[in-house]
Enzyme design. Structure first.
Site, PDB file in Angstrom:
ATOM      1  N   ASN A  89       0.794  -1.225   0.000  1.00 51.17           N
ATOM      2  CA  ASN A  89       0.000   0.000   0.000  1.00 51.17           C
ATOM      3  C   ASN A  89       0.832   1.283   0.000  1.00 51.17           C
ATOM      4  O   ASN A  89       0.348   2.339  -0.410  1.00 51.17           O
ATOM      5  CB  ASN A  89      -0.920  -0.007   1.222  1.00 51.17           C
ATOM      6  CG  ASN A  89      -1.608   1.309   1.437  1.00 51.17           C
ATOM      7  OD1 ASN A  89      -2.550   1.659   0.749  1.00 51.17           O
ATOM      8  ND2 ASN A  89      -1.123   2.078   2.426  1.00 51.17           N
ATOM      9  N   TYR A 155       2.866   8.970 -10.842  1.00 55.83           N
ATOM     10  CA  TYR A 155       1.915   8.153 -10.081  1.00 55.83           C
ATOM     11  C   TYR A 155       1.115   7.237 -11.000  1.00 55.83           C
ATOM     12  O   TYR A 155       0.968   6.036 -10.731  1.00 55.83           O
ATOM     13  CB  TYR A 155       0.994   9.083  -9.299  1.00 55.83           C
ATOM     14  CG  TYR A 155      -0.050   8.405  -8.445  1.00 55.83           C
ATOM     15  CD1 TYR A 155       0.300   7.809  -7.236  1.00 55.83           C
ATOM     16  CD2 TYR A 155      -1.380   8.385  -8.832  1.00 55.83           C
ATOM     17  CE1 TYR A 155      -0.666   7.203  -6.445  1.00 55.83           C
ATOM     18  CE2 TYR A 155      -2.346   7.793  -8.049  1.00 55.83           C
ATOM     19  CZ  TYR A 155      -1.985   7.203  -6.857  1.00 55.83           C
ATOM     20  OH  TYR A 155      -2.931   6.610  -6.064  1.00 55.83           O
ATOM     21  N   LYS A 159       1.183   3.150 -10.975  1.00 56.10           N
ATOM     22  CA  LYS A 159      -0.024   2.378 -10.681  1.00 56.10           C
ATOM     23  C   LYS A 159      -0.430   1.500 -11.865  1.00 56.10           C
ATOM     24  O   LYS A 159      -0.955   0.399 -11.668  1.00 56.10           O
ATOM     25  CB  LYS A 159      -1.160   3.323 -10.290  1.00 56.10           C
ATOM     26  CG  LYS A 159      -0.958   3.998  -8.942  1.00 56.10           C
ATOM     27  CD  LYS A 159      -0.775   3.008  -7.809  1.00 56.10           C
ATOM     28  CE  LYS A 159      -0.831   3.667  -6.453  1.00 56.10           C
ATOM     29  NZ  LYS A 159      -0.641   2.692  -5.341  1.00 56.10           N
ATOM     30  N   THR A 189      -9.692  10.553   1.527  1.00 56.21           N
ATOM     31  CA  THR A 189      -8.351  10.632   2.095  1.00 56.21           C
ATOM     32  C   THR A 189      -7.838  12.050   1.940  1.00 56.21           C
ATOM     33  O   THR A 189      -8.534  12.921   1.432  1.00 56.21           O
ATOM     34  CB  THR A 189      -7.398   9.657   1.369  1.00 56.21           C
ATOM     35  OG1 THR A 189      -7.292  10.062  -0.003  1.00 56.21           O
ATOM     36  CG2 THR A 189      -7.908   8.224   1.438  1.00 56.21           C
TER      37      THR A 189
END
Length: 301
Positions: A89, A155, A159, A189
Site C-alpha cells: 500500500n 503516479y 499504478k 483521504t
C-alpha cells in the site's frame, strides 16, 4: 469472515487506507506487521490493534529497497512464525505536469510505488514458496493508473505498472498457490479532500459524523477508508481462493471489476498498411469510436 491464523504485512499502514487495511485484517483475526516511515504513526496503529485484542508489531522504514522488503518478511516470521498476506500500500505523491516534473520527482514516486511493490512482493513470494502453503499478494493500484490523471505522470505510470505486475505474477505464482490481485480504491483521504466537488461533502461528514451523501457513495463510488478495507479482508481470506489476476475497484457503495487492456476494434489490409491507407480508413474504421482517457470529472449532486 475471518483470517484467523494468518499473518499479514501492510506497507504504508500508519494512516489513511493503509491503517484501515491493517486494523481490518487484525479485527478479522490476522497478526499484522505495520509498516510506515512515521514511527509515531506506526506505534499508534499497533497500540490500537493490541488494545482491541489483536496482534501487531511495527517496522519503521521506507519501502523500495530490497533490504527493507526482506526486513518486513523476516519480522513477520520472527514475531508470528510465518507470512500469508502481503499488502503493498505504501506510496507518495509528487504531482506536477510533464514539462515541470523533475527527475527526482519522477524517481521518488516510482521508487516507492513501483519498486516498493516489486521488492516487497518478491520477498513475500520467496517466503510463501518456501512455506509451500500458498499465500496472497494484494497490490494497491489506482484509477489514475487505469485511466491516467492530469499532473500525475509518475503516479499513473507506477499504478499502471502495478496492475500489469498483478496479471504477470498471477501467472508466475499460480503453481505455488499464491494469488495476486490489484485493488483500485477510492476513499475520502487527504488526496481526495482536495477535489473541489468532493471537499464540501467530506468536510460536512467529518464535522457532523453523518454518512457521506448517497450521490457521493453510489454515483462517484467514494466512501470511507473502512469501506475499502472489506475488500482487503476478502482477498486475504479463504473465500477468495478462486480469485487471481484481477483488478478490483471499491469505494463507497460501489464494487467493480476493471477490464484488462484488450483490442477494441481491428481492421485488415492485404499486404499490410501504408501510412496513407491508415489515414484514409481511420475515421470510418478502427478510429471511429476512440477510447476516452482521464478520470471522469465528478458530477456532483
Amino acid at each position: 469472515m475471518d483470517v484467523v491464523g494468518k499473518v499479514a504485512v501492510v506497507t504504508g499502514s500508519g494512516r489513511g487506507l493503509g491503517r484501515a487495511y491493517a486494523e481490518a485484517l487484525a479485527a478479522a483475526g490476522a497478526a499484522v506487521v505495520v509498516n510506515d516511515v512515521d514511527g509515531d504513526a506506526a506505534k499508534q496503529v499497533v497500540d490500537a490493534i493490541e488494545s482491541a485484542g489483536g496482534r501487531a508489531t511495527a517496522v519503521v522504514a521506507p519501502v523500495g529497497e530490497t533490504a527493507v522488503a526482506d526486513q518486513l518478511v523476516a519480522t513477520a516470521v520472527a514475531e508470528f512464525g510465518r507470512l500469508d498476506v502481503m499488502v503493498t500500500n505504501a506510496g507518495i505523491l509528487r504531482d506536477r505536469v510533464l514539462w515541470k516534473m523533475s527527475d527526482e520527482e519522477f524517481d521518488d514516486v516510482i521508487r516507492v510505488h513501483l519498486r516498493g511493490t516489486f521488492t516487497c512482493a518478491r520477498a513475500a513470494a520467496q517466503r510463501m514458496r518456501e512455506q509451500g502453503e500458498g499465500g496472497r499478494l494484494i497490490l494497491v493500484a489506482s484509477p489514475a493508473g487505469q485511466r491516467g490523471n492530469f499532473g500525475q505522470t509518475n503516479y499513473a505510470a507506477a499504478k499502471a505498472g502495478i496492475a500489469a505486475m498483478a496479471r504477470t505474477w498471477a501467472m508466475e505464482l499460480a503453481k505455488a498457490g499464491i494469488l495476486v490481485n490489484a485493488v483500485v480504491p477510492v476513499a475520502a483521504t487527504e488526496m481526495t479532500r482536495t477535489i473541489p466537488a468532493f471537499a464540501p461533502a467530506i468536510e460536512e461528514a467529518e464535522r457532523t459524523g453523518a454518512p457521506l451523501p448517497r450521490w457521493l457513495r453510489r454515483d462517484e463510488g467514494l466512501g470511507t477508508v473502512e469501506d475499502v478495507a472489506s475488500l482487503i479482508v476478502f482477498l486475504a481470506s479463504d473465500a477468495s481462493a478462486e480469485v487471481t489476476g484481477q483488478a478490483i475497484g471499491i469505494g463507497g457503495d460501489r464494487l467493480a471489476l476493471w477490464s484488462h487492456p484488450a483490442e477494441k476494434s481491428v481492421a485488415y489490409s492485404q499486404d499490410g498498411w501504408t501510412a496513407e491507407g491508415i489515414a484514409a480508413s481511420w475515421s470510418s474504421g478502427i478510429g471511429a469510436e476512440p477510447e476516452s482517457y482521464g478520470i471522469p470529472a465528478p458530477q456532483g449532486r
